[in-house]
Design an enzyme around this catalytic site. Sequence first.
Site, PDB file in Angstrom:
ATOM      1  N   ARG A  22     -15.450  34.697  99.167  1.00  0.00           N
ATOM      2  CA  ARG A  22     -16.532  33.862  99.700  1.00  0.00           C
ATOM      3  C   ARG A  22     -16.193  33.402 101.112  1.00  0.00           C
ATOM      4  O   ARG A  22     -15.087  32.942 101.384  1.00  0.00           O
ATOM      5  CB  ARG A  22     -16.766  32.651  98.796  1.00  0.00           C
ATOM      6  CG  ARG A  22     -17.155  33.058  97.381  1.00  0.00           C
ATOM      7  CD  ARG A  22     -17.523  31.902  96.506  1.00  0.00           C
ATOM      8  NE  ARG A  22     -17.799  32.357  95.148  1.00  0.00           N
ATOM      9  CZ  ARG A  22     -18.148  31.574  94.149  1.00  0.00           C
ATOM     10  NH1 ARG A  22     -18.279  30.269  94.347  1.00  0.00           N
ATOM     11  NH2 ARG A  22     -18.371  32.068  92.936  1.00  0.00           N
ATOM     12  N   ARG A  78     -10.882  25.436  97.608  1.00  0.00           N
ATOM     13  CA  ARG A  78     -11.917  26.178  98.330  1.00  0.00           C
ATOM     14  C   ARG A  78     -11.271  27.274  99.173  1.00  0.00           C
ATOM     15  O   ARG A  78     -10.994  27.092 100.351  1.00  0.00           O
ATOM     16  CB  ARG A  78     -12.737  25.224  99.202  1.00  0.00           C
ATOM     17  CG  ARG A  78     -14.101  25.775  99.621  1.00  0.00           C
ATOM     18  CD  ARG A  78     -14.877  24.745 100.408  1.00  0.00           C
ATOM     19  NE  ARG A  78     -15.144  23.555  99.632  1.00  0.00           N
ATOM     20  CZ  ARG A  78     -16.154  23.429  98.763  1.00  0.00           C
ATOM     21  NH1 ARG A  78     -16.977  24.434  98.581  1.00  0.00           N
ATOM     22  NH2 ARG A  78     -16.337  22.306  98.091  1.00  0.00           N
ATOM     23  N   GLU A 130     -15.224  20.112  90.177  1.00  0.00           N
ATOM     24  CA  GLU A 130     -15.846  21.240  89.478  1.00  0.00           C
ATOM     25  C   GLU A 130     -14.845  22.361  89.191  1.00  0.00           C
ATOM     26  O   GLU A 130     -14.090  22.773  90.079  1.00  0.00           O
ATOM     27  CB  GLU A 130     -17.001  21.799  90.309  1.00  0.00           C
ATOM     28  CG  GLU A 130     -17.690  22.998  89.662  1.00  0.00           C
ATOM     29  CD  GLU A 130     -18.533  23.802  90.640  1.00  0.00           C
ATOM     30  OE1 GLU A 130     -18.747  24.993  90.380  1.00  0.00           O
ATOM     31  OE2 GLU A 130     -18.960  23.232  91.662  1.00  0.00           O
ATOM     32  N   SER A 172     -19.244  26.310  86.198  1.00  0.00           N
ATOM     33  CA  SER A 172     -20.691  26.115  86.132  1.00  0.00           C
ATOM     34  C   SER A 172     -21.237  27.104  85.126  1.00  0.00           C
ATOM     35  O   SER A 172     -20.939  28.301  85.204  1.00  0.00           O
ATOM     36  CB  SER A 172     -21.358  26.357  87.492  1.00  0.00           C
ATOM     37  OG  SER A 172     -21.143  25.288  88.369  1.00  0.00           O
ATOM     38  N   ARG A 218      -8.338  26.781  90.483  1.00  0.00           N
ATOM     39  CA  ARG A 218      -8.578  25.360  90.232  1.00  0.00           C
ATOM     40  C   ARG A 218      -7.900  24.917  88.936  1.00  0.00           C
ATOM     41  O   ARG A 218      -7.478  23.758  88.811  1.00  0.00           O
ATOM     42  CB  ARG A 218     -10.076  25.081  90.194  1.00  0.00           C
ATOM     43  CG  ARG A 218     -10.745  25.311  91.541  1.00  0.00           C
ATOM     44  CD  ARG A 218     -12.195  24.868  91.570  1.00  0.00           C
ATOM     45  NE  ARG A 218     -12.777  25.098  92.899  1.00  0.00           N
ATOM     46  CZ  ARG A 218     -13.849  24.491  93.378  1.00  0.00           C
ATOM     47  NH1 ARG A 218     -14.498  23.621  92.617  1.00  0.00           N
ATOM     48  NH2 ARG A 218     -14.305  24.750  94.579  1.00  0.00           N
TER      49      ARG A 218
END
Length: 426
Positions: free
Chosen positions: A261, A276, A348, A351, A390
Site C-alpha cells: 500500500r 502503517r 485496528e 476489519s 500489527r
Amino acid sequence: MLDLKHIRTNFDALASDLANRGVEVDILHKLKKLDEQRRSLLVKTETAKAERNTASAAIAQAKRQKEDPSEAISAMKKLAAEIKQFDHELAEIEEKLQTILWELPNIPAKDVPVGADESDNVEVRRWGKPKDFDFDIKAHWDIGEALEILDWERGGKVTGSRFLFYKGLGAQLERAVYNFMLDEHAKEGYTEVIPPYMVNHESMFGTGQYPKFKEDTFELAASDYVLIPTAEVPLTNYYRDEILDGKDLPVYFTAMSPSFRSEAGSAGRDTRGLIRLHQFHKVEMVKFSKPENSYDELEKMTANAENILKKLGLPYRVIVLCTGDMGFSAAKTYDLEVWLPAQNTYREISSCSNTEDFQARRAQIRYRDEADGKVKLLHTLNGSGLAVGRTVAAILENYQNEDGSVTIPEVLRPYMKGTDRIPLKP
C-alpha cells in the site's frame, strides 16, 4: 457497483442513504439526468433504425418495380447519419454514467449507525482486561530494536521508509503468527489458498479499488499488473465472470499474503513501528454467500477473527463502523481493535465487512439458485484474520517483561520449536 435500475426506482431513499456516506445529492441528480437522456436516445435510435429498415425495404421494392429509388435512398442516408450521431451521443452519455456509477460507494445496511467519521463509530463489546505493568513499558519498535529482531535502519537503507527486516526470533515469530492463524481458520472450514501477489486492472475494479483508489496502490510500470493491497482482491476475483452452483454456497477462502500500500494521504501518521507499512503480511478471509445468509456469515467471520485474539490472550474491542467511516465497498463493517499498552489505546487489527452484491455486480460473480433455477448475484464478504505485523506489535507490547525480554504466547510456542521467550542478547 450499484444497480442503476434500483437507483432509478428508489431515488429519494438512496439519495438519503448515500448522503450519509458523503455523496452530494447533485451527483445523483446528474446521474438521474444522464439516465433520462440515455433512455430517450435509445428510443430515438430504435425508432430511426426501424425507419431505416423501412427505407431499405422501399429501395428494394422500387428496384424490383423498376421505379426511381432516389427518394428512398436519400431518406436512408439521412437516417444513417442520424443513427451515427445518436450512437456517438449515447456512447458519451454511457461513459459519463459509468464514471459516476463506478465511484458511488455501497449503500449502508439499515442497522449501520449514521455518522461523519470514526468518532461516531459504536463499540459493541470488549474482551480481556489490559495488563497493569509495574515498570516503565516500551513501544514495540523500541522492543524490537533492543531484542535485535526488527531492523528499521537497514530496511530504510535497502528500500525506503516504512520498510524493515525481521531477524532471527522476530522472523520466526512473524511466521508463527500467520501459520497459527491459517491453521485456526482451516478448522473453521476455510480453504487455504496461495494467491498471485499481482493482479490485473479488472481484478482491482472487481473489488472496488479501481478506479477511485488508484493512487493507493503500487502499479508495475509498462504493464497491466498491480501489487495486491490485500489478498481480498485475488480471492474475491477467483470466481469473477463465473456462475456458481447454489448448492455449493457458502464458499470460504483464507490466505496469507504480503500486502502493498502506498499509504497515500497518511503522511505523518504512524511513521514509526509496524502499524502503517508499505509492505506487510496479512491473513485474509473471504466468503461467497447466498444473500439471505450473508449477515449470519458476517457474524461468524467476525467471531473467527476474535478467536485468534482470544487464543493469543490479547485484549480487544469490537466496534461497528458508522456510515462516514466505512470502506468504499462495504455495506456493514466490524472493526476489531487490539490493545497497545505503549499507546494506551486500541488500534485496528481487523476489519470484517459484508459488501452484499456490490463487488459481485462489478465482478459478475453469480450463482444459480437451486430453488428456482434463476441466476442471481451472490454476496461477498471479507475480513482480516488478522493483520500479522500489527499482531506482532501487540504481542511485543502486551507480553513484554521488566528485564526487556518478551514472553511468547503459549499457542505460538509449538510453531517456534518450543521457544517460550525472546531474551535480550548478553
